[in-house]
Design an enzyme around this catalytic site. Sequence first.
Site, PDB file in Angstrom:
ATOM      1  N   ASP A 188       0.784  -1.243   0.000  1.00  0.00           N
ATOM      2  CA  ASP A 188       0.000   0.000   0.000  1.00  0.00           C
ATOM      3  C   ASP A 188       0.819   1.298   0.000  1.00  0.00           C
ATOM      4  O   ASP A 188       0.504   2.240   0.721  1.00  0.00           O
ATOM      5  CB  ASP A 188      -0.957   0.025   1.211  1.00  0.00           C
ATOM      6  CG  ASP A 188      -1.832  -1.226   1.314  1.00  0.00           C
ATOM      7  OD1 ASP A 188      -1.819  -2.037   0.367  1.00  0.00           O
ATOM      8  OD2 ASP A 188      -2.526  -1.396   2.327  1.00  0.00           O
ATOM      9  N   LYS A 243      -6.997  -4.152  -2.925  1.00  0.00           N
ATOM     10  CA  LYS A 243      -7.608  -4.867  -1.808  1.00  0.00           C
ATOM     11  C   LYS A 243      -8.473  -3.928  -0.980  1.00  0.00           C
ATOM     12  O   LYS A 243      -8.315  -2.706  -1.046  1.00  0.00           O
ATOM     13  CB  LYS A 243      -6.539  -5.533  -0.935  1.00  0.00           C
ATOM     14  CG  LYS A 243      -5.628  -4.576  -0.159  1.00  0.00           C
ATOM     15  CD  LYS A 243      -4.572  -5.361   0.635  1.00  0.00           C
ATOM     16  CE  LYS A 243      -3.602  -4.482   1.392  1.00  0.00           C
ATOM     17  NZ  LYS A 243      -4.145  -3.681   2.481  1.00  0.00           N
ATOM     18  N   CYS A 293      -2.034  -2.575   8.176  1.00  0.00           N
ATOM     19  CA  CYS A 293      -1.853  -3.574   7.118  1.00  0.00           C
ATOM     20  C   CYS A 293      -0.570  -4.386   7.300  1.00  0.00           C
ATOM     21  O   CYS A 293      -0.566  -5.598   7.084  1.00  0.00           O
ATOM     22  CB  CYS A 293      -1.891  -2.906   5.747  1.00  0.00           C
ATOM     23  SG  CYS A 293      -3.496  -2.102   5.448  1.00  0.00           S
TER      24      CYS A 293
END
Length: 197
Positions: A20, A81, A114
């Site tokens: 990310d 995602k 994450c």
Amino acid sequence: FQITTLGNLTPSSTVFFCCDMQERFRPAIKYFGDIISVGQRLLQGARLLGIPVIVTEQYPKGLGSTVQEIDLTGAKLVLPKTKFSMVLPEVEAALGEIPGVRSVVLFGVETHVCIQQTALELIGRGLEVHIVADATSSRSMMDRMFALERLARTGIIVTTSEAILLQLVADKEHPKFKEIQNLIKASAPESGLLSKV
């Protein structure tokens, strides 16, 4: 009874996970410029050493795609995602296709969300996880620090980009040593990521 994880890395049993590193996080994440430059260095190293790279992007429709400075050429997977953990069915399938994978080198944002959730899921599946401290950050240094402390206590290895790249080449006689050495000639940024709360 727990045997300490020694964390030896070899290119043939290692996968890099880039989590990310997206445009919308740029203004919010502490020292984002530093972790981008280290992330870029890690991906160059992965290409030199033939290590597969798996990249995710959290809700790219809203948060934008991976920042332009990070070159995703040759990545095995680049997946959108909504789940915080990178361990999506497609990622599990890709891991299943890599024979003898044992170690995951994980970096990106955010450390306490994450990265933490990915690391815990991977270790739960019996993989060894290395988190690259100089390529991982959060919006808050408090969140980042406690996440790294928690992860280290669960047997996840918290290390640095230079330690990882040199562990992967292992020998000055390695055919790619010179090129890896060039990547790390300039030390990784000595950023405020070292500061305690």
